[in-house]
Motif scaffolding. Structure first.
Motif, PDB file in Angstrom:
ATOM      1  N   ASP A 152      15.621 -34.655  22.360  1.00  0.00           N
ATOM      2  CA  ASP A 152      17.070 -34.572  22.232  1.00  0.00           C
ATOM      3  C   ASP A 152      17.800 -35.381  23.300  1.00  0.00           C
ATOM      4  OD1 ASP A 152      17.074 -32.904  19.981  1.00  0.00           O
ATOM      5  OD2 ASP A 152      16.704 -31.143  21.223  1.00  0.00           O
ATOM      6  N   ARG A 153      17.058 -36.176  24.044  1.00  0.00           N
ATOM      7  CA  ARG A 153      17.671 -37.001  25.092  1.00  0.00           C
ATOM      8  C   ARG A 153      17.883 -38.427  24.601  1.00  0.00           C
ATOM      9  NH1 ARG A 153      14.930 -33.257  28.566  1.00  0.00           N
ATOM     10  NH2 ARG A 153      16.570 -32.027  29.571  1.00  0.00           N
ATOM     11  N   ILE A 154      18.924 -39.056  25.084  1.00  0.00           N
ATOM     12  CA  ILE A 154      19.123 -40.488  24.914  1.00  0.00           C
ATOM     13  C   ILE A 154      18.216 -41.177  25.922  1.00  0.00           C
ATOM     14  CG2 ILE A 154      20.791 -42.369  25.193  1.00  0.00           C
ATOM     15  CD1 ILE A 154      22.947 -40.233  24.415  1.00  0.00           C
ATOM     16  N   ARG A 182      14.283 -38.430  35.545  1.00  0.00           N
ATOM     17  CA  ARG A 182      14.867 -37.119  35.297  1.00  0.00           C
ATOM     18  C   ARG A 182      16.147 -37.254  34.480  1.00  0.00           C
ATOM     19  NH1 ARG A 182      16.599 -32.688  39.949  1.00  0.00           N
ATOM     20  NH2 ARG A 182      17.068 -30.962  38.530  1.00  0.00           N
ATOM     21  N   PRO A 183      16.254 -36.565  33.341  1.00  0.00           N
ATOM     22  CA  PRO A 183      17.464 -36.672  32.517  1.00  0.00           C
ATOM     23  C   PRO A 183      18.639 -35.931  33.142  1.00  0.00           C
ATOM     24  CG  PRO A 183      15.946 -35.076  31.564  1.00  0.00           C
ATOM     25  CD  PRO A 183      15.227 -35.702  32.718  1.00  0.00           C
ATOM     26  N   THR A 184      19.819 -36.497  32.996  1.00  0.00           N
ATOM     27  CA  THR A 184      21.028 -35.881  33.508  1.00  0.00           C
ATOM     28  C   THR A 184      22.238 -36.497  32.821  1.00  0.00           C
ATOM     29  OG1 THR A 184      22.454 -35.601  35.462  1.00  0.00           O
ATOM     30  CG2 THR A 184      20.989 -37.508  35.437  1.00  0.00           C
ATOM     31  N   ALA A 185      23.327 -35.740  32.779  1.00  0.00           N
ATOM     32  CA  ALA A 185      24.581 -36.247  32.226  1.00  0.00           C
ATOM     33  C   ALA A 185      25.182 -37.335  33.103  1.00  0.00           C
ATOM     34  CB  ALA A 185      25.575 -35.100  32.059  1.00  0.00           C
ATOM     35  N   ARG A 186      24.736 -37.432  34.347  1.00  0.00           N
ATOM     36  CA  ARG A 186      25.267 -38.443  35.274  1.00  0.00           C
ATOM     37  C   ARG A 186      24.650 -39.825  35.037  1.00  0.00           C
ATOM     38  NH1 ARG A 186      27.090 -36.110  40.221  1.00  0.00           N
ATOM     39  NH2 ARG A 186      27.203 -38.203  41.112  1.00  0.00           N
ATOM     40  N   ASN A 187      23.591 -39.901  34.238  1.00  0.00           N
ATOM     41  CA  ASN A 187      23.000 -41.195  33.919  1.00  0.00           C
ATOM     42  C   ASN A 187      23.814 -41.876  32.822  1.00  0.00           C
ATOM     43  OD1 ASN A 187      20.974 -40.838  35.764  1.00  0.00           O
ATOM     44  ND2 ASN A 187      19.381 -40.360  34.265  1.00  0.00           N
ATOM     45  N   PHE A 188      24.118 -43.135  33.045  1.00  0.00           N
ATOM     46  CA  PHE A 188      24.940 -43.937  32.142  1.00  0.00           C
ATOM     47  C   PHE A 188      24.054 -45.041  31.578  1.00  0.00           C
ATOM     48  CE2 PHE A 188      27.745 -47.484  31.218  1.00  0.00           C
ATOM     49  CZ  PHE A 188      28.928 -46.925  30.751  1.00  0.00           C
ATOM     50  N   ALA A 189      23.681 -44.936  30.306  1.00  0.00           N
ATOM     51  CA  ALA A 189      22.802 -45.930  29.682  1.00  0.00           C
ATOM     52  C   ALA A 189      23.539 -47.250  29.512  1.00  0.00           C
ATOM     53  CB  ALA A 189      22.316 -45.419  28.333  1.00  0.00           C
ATOM     54  N   GLU A 234      21.777 -35.400  27.379  1.00  0.00           N
ATOM     55  CA  GLU A 234      21.507 -36.058  28.655  1.00  0.00           C
ATOM     56  C   GLU A 234      20.833 -37.409  28.422  1.00  0.00           C
ATOM     57  OE1 GLU A 234      20.815 -32.429  31.766  1.00  0.00           O
ATOM     58  OE2 GLU A 234      19.150 -32.911  30.432  1.00  0.00           O
ATOM     59  N   VAL A 235      20.921 -38.265  29.439  1.00  0.00           N
ATOM     60  CA  VAL A 235      20.335 -39.602  29.381  1.00  0.00           C
ATOM     61  C   VAL A 235      19.113 -39.651  30.291  1.00  0.00           C
ATOM     62  CG1 VAL A 235      20.699 -42.060  29.829  1.00  0.00           C
ATOM     63  CG2 VAL A 235      22.543 -40.676  28.833  1.00  0.00           C
ATOM     64  N   ASP A 278      36.092 -33.910  31.522  1.00  0.00           N
ATOM     65  CA  ASP A 278      34.868 -34.717  31.540  1.00  0.00           C
ATOM     66  C   ASP A 278      34.363 -34.901  32.972  1.00  0.00           C
ATOM     67  OD1 ASP A 278      34.957 -35.140  28.734  1.00  0.00           O
ATOM     68  OD2 ASP A 278      36.360 -36.807  29.019  1.00  0.00           O
ATOM     69  N   VAL A 279      35.268 -35.169  33.900  1.00  0.00           N
ATOM     70  CA  VAL A 279      34.880 -35.350  35.295  1.00  0.00           C
ATOM     71  C   VAL A 279      34.299 -34.048  35.840  1.00  0.00           C
ATOM     72  CG1 VAL A 279      35.738 -35.816  37.629  1.00  0.00           C
ATOM     73  CG2 VAL A 279      36.543 -37.196  35.689  1.00  0.00           C
ATOM     74  N   ALA A 280      34.838 -32.930  35.433  1.00  0.00           N
ATOM     75  CA  ALA A 280      34.311 -31.637  35.891  1.00  0.00           C
ATOM     76  C   ALA A 280      32.890 -31.440  35.409  1.00  0.00           C
ATOM     77  CB  ALA A 280      35.216 -30.493  35.392  1.00  0.00           C
ATOM     78  N   VAL A 281      32.603 -31.851  34.189  1.00  0.00           N
ATOM     79  CA  VAL A 281      31.231 -31.740  33.666  1.00  0.00           C
ATOM     80  C   VAL A 281      30.298 -32.649  34.462  1.00  0.00           C
ATOM     81  CG1 VAL A 281      29.741 -32.133  31.662  1.00  0.00           C
ATOM     82  CG2 VAL A 281      31.996 -31.085  31.367  1.00  0.00           C
ATOM     83  N   LEU A 282      30.768 -33.849  34.779  1.00  0.00           N
ATOM     84  CA  LEU A 282      29.949 -34.762  35.573  1.00  0.00           C
ATOM     85  C   LEU A 282      29.663 -34.198  36.965  1.00  0.00           C
ATOM     86  CD1 LEU A 282      31.648 -38.160  34.630  1.00  0.00           C
ATOM     87  CD2 LEU A 282      29.283 -37.516  34.146  1.00  0.00           C
ATOM     88  N   LYS A 283      30.664 -33.592  37.569  1.00  0.00           N
ATOM     89  CA  LYS A 283      30.471 -33.030  38.897  1.00  0.00           C
ATOM     90  C   LYS A 283      29.483 -31.861  38.890  1.00  0.00           C
ATOM     91  CE  LYS A 283      34.923 -34.338  40.948  1.00  0.00           C
ATOM     92  NZ  LYS A 283      36.214 -33.882  41.519  1.00  0.00           N
ATOM     93  N   ALA A 284      29.446 -31.144  37.778  1.00  0.00           N
ATOM     94  CA  ALA A 284      28.550 -29.988  37.674  1.00  0.00           C
ATOM     95  C   ALA A 284      27.140 -30.375  37.266  1.00  0.00           C
ATOM     96  CB  ALA A 284      29.121 -28.973  36.671  1.00  0.00           C
ATOM     97  N   ALA A 285      26.953 -31.639  36.826  1.00  0.00           N
ATOM     98  CA  ALA A 285      25.651 -32.075  36.322  1.00  0.00           C
ATOM     99  C   ALA A 285      24.640 -32.165  37.454  1.00  0.00           C
ATOM    100  CB  ALA A 285      25.794 -33.424  35.633  1.00  0.00           C
ATOM    101  N   ARG A 286      23.369 -32.075  37.073  1.00  0.00           N
ATOM    102  CA  ARG A 286      22.288 -32.176  38.045  1.00  0.00           C
ATOM    103  C   ARG A 286      22.299 -33.525  38.708  1.00  0.00           C
ATOM    104  NH1 ARG A 286      17.086 -30.743  34.626  1.00  0.00           N
ATOM    105  NH2 ARG A 286      18.118 -32.161  33.180  1.00  0.00           N
TER     106      ARG A 286
END
Length: 286
Positions: A152-154, A182-189, A234-235, A278-286
């Motif tokens: 389920d990851r990009i 390691r997958p995370t929402a902070r990774n930008f493909a 997550e990416v 969206d920024v709040a989600v990024l800040k909370a991401a691993r």
């Protein structure tokens, strides 16, 4: 220092030109059919435009010679679809390349939008590739293997870590390449080195319609990361090293990525795309 840099660039250009020779020969002599389907359930999607049609066969042939191959779809805007195609592209069509006409002027989003619509609701995964890159033989198989491990990851060969500051998202030039898997929402493909998108993500993106034209019309990577963030996908980078593949000479002067990176185009798109939530989600991401 400048002399060493110049020599390094010259050597890199020569090496790249040498890599083009077998691809040019392959395009002229190969009669091998491109696949109609793949056991891995993957389709490769690409777009090109204008003068770049004369060079796109190099990228396509590099994908066609891979250790794992898949059906390939090349999307063109109507003016390019209706114009005469270069002979190398026609030879690929004769071997099974699908060339489709986009139903709108979507800019860089043309690379994925038509294919996403075609396969949405199925189990098909889509790999996007750029028209100005020579892809290595292991390009597709490593993307598929990484996604098989994290279904389920990009999955991307190249990603940057989104950097935040007190104002929100920091300027793109300050983002650093990802070093790890390691997958995370902070990774930008970053699409230039190829990205695999799972079926669940594709359905989400198609459900958003063409909102990308009002959010980030010139930055498909920004829109797709925003969709990943909001859909909970997550990416994951394929390896611990962010990959940069050989660039086809004479293509980069018109590359949109050059504008987005060097002249702050991404920052303008990011500023209007990411909300405070969206920024709040990024800040909370691993």
């Amino acid at each position: 220092m400048w002399i060493r840099y110049g020599l390094g660039q010259a050597v890199s250009l020569v090496v790249t030109l040498v890599r083009l020779v077998p691809l040019a020969i392959l395009n002229r002599v190969s009669r091998e059919r491109l696949p109609d389907a793949t056991p891995a359930g993957v389709v490769i999607s690409m777009t090109t435009h204008g003068a770049r049609l004369a060079h796109v066969h190099y990228a396509l042939e590099s994908l066609a010679r891979g250790n794992m191959v898949a059906p390939m779809v090349l999307w063109l805007d109507k003016k390019d679809f209706d114009a005469p195609w270069p002979a190398p592209l026609r030879r690929l069509v004769d071997r099974g390349l699908r060339v489709r006409c986009s139903d709108g002027d979507y800019g860089p989003h043309t690379k994925y939008w038509g294919t996403f619509n075609d396969v949405a609701g199925t189990a098909t995964r889509v790999v996007t590739a750029d028209d100005d890159i020579i892809y290595p033989e292991w390009f597709l198989e490593r993307l598929v293997l990484a996604n098989d491990i994290s279904p389920d990851r990009i999955v991307a060969h190249r990603a940057h870590r989104v950097k935040l500051n007190d104002e929100g998202v920091a300027p793109y030039r300050r983002w650093k390449p990802v070093t790890g898997t390691r997958p995370t929402a902070r990774n930008f493909a970053t699409g230039v080195s190829g990205v695999l998108y799972p079926a669940s993500f594709i359905s989400y993106v198609v459900g958003q319609g063409t909102r990308f034209m009002g959010v980030s019309p010139r930055a498909d990577d920004v829109w797709l990361h925003l969709c990943a963030l909001r859909s909970g996908h997550e990416v994951r980078q394929v390896s611990g090293q962010s990959r940069n593949f050989a660039v086809i000479p004479a293509t980069q002067m018109t590359a949109l990525s050059f504008h987005n990176t060097m002249f702050g185009g991404n920052d303008a798109q990011i500023a209007q795309a990411y909300t405070d939530d969206d920024v709040a989600v990024l800040k909370a991401a691993r």
